[in-house]
Design a protein around this motif. Structure first.
Motif, PDB file in Angstrom:
ATOM      1  N   LEU A   1       2.287   4.738  10.899  1.00 38.20           N
ATOM      2  CA  LEU A   1       2.522   3.219  11.701  1.00 38.20           C
ATOM      3  C   LEU A   1       2.674   2.116  10.940  1.00 38.20           C
ATOM      4  O   LEU A   1       3.244   1.037  11.432  1.00 38.20           O
ATOM      5  CB  LEU A   1       1.141   3.103  12.475  1.00 38.20           C
ATOM      6  N   GLY A   2       2.579   2.243   9.660  1.00 35.60           N
ATOM      7  CA  GLY A   2       2.764   1.061   8.719  1.00 35.60           C
ATOM      8  C   GLY A   2       4.173   0.518   8.428  1.00 35.60           C
ATOM      9  O   GLY A   2       4.414  -0.840   8.973  1.00 35.60           O
ATOM     10  N   LEU A   3       5.354   1.118   8.653  1.00 27.13           N
ATOM     11  CA  LEU A   3       6.568   0.612   8.593  1.00 27.13           C
ATOM     12  C   LEU A   3       7.142   0.217   9.719  1.00 27.13           C
ATOM     13  O   LEU A   3       7.562  -0.809  10.062  1.00 27.13           O
ATOM     14  CB  LEU A   3       7.784   1.711   7.947  1.00 27.13           C
TER      15      LEU A   3
ATOM     16  N   SER B   1       0.781  -1.125   0.034  1.00 29.09           N
ATOM     17  CA  SER B   1      -0.100   0.102   0.021  1.00 29.09           C
ATOM     18  C   SER B   1       0.894   1.177   0.139  1.00 29.09           C
ATOM     19  O   SER B   1       0.684   2.331  -0.631  1.00 29.09           O
ATOM     20  CB  SER B   1      -1.042   0.174   1.089  1.00 29.09           C
ATOM     21  N   ASN B   2       1.968   1.168   0.579  1.00 31.34           N
ATOM     22  CA  ASN B   2       2.971   2.515   0.585  1.00 31.34           C
ATOM     23  C   ASN B   2       3.558   2.529  -0.985  1.00 31.34           C
ATOM     24  O   ASN B   2       3.381   3.699  -1.393  1.00 31.34           O
ATOM     25  CB  ASN B   2       4.003   2.158   1.435  1.00 31.34           C
ATOM     26  N   ALA B   3       3.817   1.404  -1.441  1.00 30.32           N
ATOM     27  CA  ALA B   3       4.367   1.526  -2.721  1.00 30.32           C
ATOM     28  C   ALA B   3       3.318   2.257  -3.697  1.00 30.32           C
ATOM     29  O   ALA B   3       3.555   3.092  -4.414  1.00 30.32           O
ATOM     30  CB  ALA B   3       4.848   0.152  -3.405  1.00 30.32           C
ATOM     31  N   LEU B   4       1.966   1.609  -3.610  1.00 36.48           N
ATOM     32  CA  LEU B   4       0.986   2.331  -4.322  1.00 36.48           C
ATOM     33  C   LEU B   4       0.638   3.771  -4.041  1.00 36.48           C
ATOM     34  O   LEU B   4       0.446   4.458  -5.118  1.00 36.48           O
ATOM     35  CB  LEU B   4      -0.597   1.531  -4.062  1.00 36.48           C
ATOM     36  N   LYS B   5       0.898   3.901  -3.009  1.00 32.49           N
ATOM     37  CA  LYS B   5       0.680   5.452  -2.316  1.00 32.49           C
ATOM     38  C   LYS B   5       1.563   6.429  -2.937  1.00 32.49           C
ATOM     39  O   LYS B   5       1.346   7.696  -3.063  1.00 32.49           O
ATOM     40  CB  LYS B   5       0.757   5.386  -0.762  1.00 32.49           C
ATOM     41  N   PHE B   6       2.851   5.961  -2.827  1.00 32.84           N
ATOM     42  CA  PHE B   6       3.784   6.882  -3.138  1.00 32.84           C
ATOM     43  C   PHE B   6       4.520   6.773  -4.640  1.00 32.84           C
ATOM     44  O   PHE B   6       5.565   7.075  -4.816  1.00 32.84           O
ATOM     45  CB  PHE B   6       5.011   6.772  -2.152  1.00 32.84           C
TER      46      PHE B   6
END
Ligand SMILES: Nc1ncnc2c1ncn2[C@@H]1O[C@H](COP(=O)(O)OP(=O)(O)O)[C@@H](O)[C@H]1O
Ligand SMILES: [Mg+2]
Length: 389
Positions: free
Chosen positions: A344-346, A281-286
């Motif tokens: 909080l994800g990482l 989701s981070n990869a998608l978001k950024f």
């Protein structure tokens, strides 16, 4: 500041050599520039401990390490056991200064070599030792208060998240019933949209609350992994399935490894799924439209295993790389605000990997992309049994 205006300092002087006792008395009593001192002399460790335990207050102990009943750093250790809050200045002969250094490492506030310096030097050393011990006590107390506050914060987060989850269950359950028209048709289409929005927002909120709850459990050392055999191919396929629509909508290409040959991992399936979803989701978001997100799986020579998610997105500035692994930290607050998220994800993913005996590492180049890698230790990796052809 003049020392002569200071209040009397009470010194317990522990020394067995009468010559050294005389010299120290000459040094300390009545010399110019020295404030008021009360010197109580004893000549062995047992007598010193008896004085300290006897209820009389001493500001500082001037301690010879080589005594008839104790030598070396043990002298200091035993004295500190008897009176942990009293400052100690260690006094040694020329031939054993290394004892003195050891003694400072073991908690003495200063050391003096016999016969060196003068009364003022000894007096200063005693006064500074008292100050240093006081500061040390304050630091220890401040640390205790901070740790206590941190524990309370974790408890608060845990109970708060728990309390928030209960009403959310009703919100989620009933909005789902409404949007699915389980008890009969609603009639007005707009209401179904509203119920769907309530359900989606509630699901999002539940995810955040669960993250906070998980983090507070991990912090308190109360997070229990539910160990099982996890088929990585299956888990990865499920995660990719969950993000594929968003990837498509954002014009992002998802590249996944072939599922054959992926190992089984011993671990908590929910937790590992959450780590992979956080990275995806981070990869998608950024990553801006047109970008590529690649999942890569590989084993190392030592038998450990990595799963990495690489993107061609905005990247993370070097000075923010360490920060983003800490709770609630985001590399760029303006970007983060554009994208939402709590930071909080990482950190949670890293803690989850640490719980598995592994780790999470990050490499990134500002403007060209980020790779986040989950490391699994060798003892959690096994290849699936081959199905006979
Ligand atoms: N793939 C990535 N590309 C660029 N920046 C990232 C990436 N993953 C994480 N970051 C940075 O790390 C920060 C923390 O990430 P995370 O802990 O998942 O929190 P959140 O996603 O809620 O902001 C993000 O806000 C972002 O600044
Ligand atoms: Mg995130």
């Amino acid at each position: 500041m003049s020392f002569s205006t200071q209040k009397t300092i009470r010194v317990l002087f522990v020394e067995d050599n009468p010559g050294d006792v005389r010299l120290m008395r000459l040094f300390l009593l009545g010399a110019e520039g020295i404030g008021p001192i009360e010197l109580v002399h004893v000549d062995c460790l047992a007598a010193a401990i008896a004085q300290l335990r006897g209820g009389t207050h001493f500001d500082v102990v001037l301690l010879d390490l080589s005594l008839p009943d104790s030598t070396g750093v043990a002298t200091l250790t035993r004295l500190q056991e008897a009176s942990p809050h009293t400052a100690v200045v260690v006094c040694t002969g020329f031939d054993d200064p290394e004892f003195a250094i050891d003694a400072v490492h073991c908690g003495a506030q200063d050391y003096l070599v016999k016969g060196q310096g003068d009364g003022l030097l000894v007096y200063r050393s005693l006064r500074y030792a008292i100050e240093r011990k006081r500061l040390e006590r304050e630091l220890v107390e401040a640390k205790r208060i901070a740790e206590d506050a941190n524990r309370r914060k974790s408890r608060f987060l845990a109970s708060m998240s728990h309390e928030l989850r209960t009403p959310l269950n009703a919100i989620l359950g009933f909005s789902e019933m409404i949007k699915e028209e389980m008890l009969g048709p609603i009639g007005v289409e707009k209401y179904i949209d509203y119920a769907t929005d309530i359900f989606d927002a509630g699901t999002h909120l539940l995810g955040l609350i669960n993250d906070v709850l998980d983090l507070s459990k991990v912090e308190a050392g109360r997070f229990q992994l539910l160990e099982e055999e996890v088929d990585l191919a299956e888990l990865l396929a499920a995660c990719l399935e969950m993000v594929s629509e968003t990837a498509h909508l954002n014009h992002l290409t998802l590249i996944a490894p072939p599922s054959r040959g992926l190992p089984h991992l011993r671990g908590d399936a929910r937790v590992i799924r959450q780590v992979l979803l956080n990275l995806l989701s981070n990869a998608l978001k950024f990553t801006p439209p047109g970008g590529v997100i690649t999942v890569h799986c590989a084993s190392s020579i030592d038998g450990s295993y990595i799963v990495s998610v690489a993107d061609t997105g905005c990247g993370i500035a070097p000075d923010a790389l360490d920060k983003v692994m800490d709770e609630f930290q985001q590399a760029d607050l303006t970007v983060a605000r554009d994208h939402g998220g709590t930071g909080l994800g990482l950190p949670l993913s890293r803690r989850f990997m640490l719980l598995h005996g592994g780790n999470l590492s990050l490499s990134s180049q500002l403007g060209s992309g980020t790779t986040v890698t989950a490391h699994f230790p060798a003892d959690r990796v096994s290849m699936p049994a081959r199905v006979p052809a």
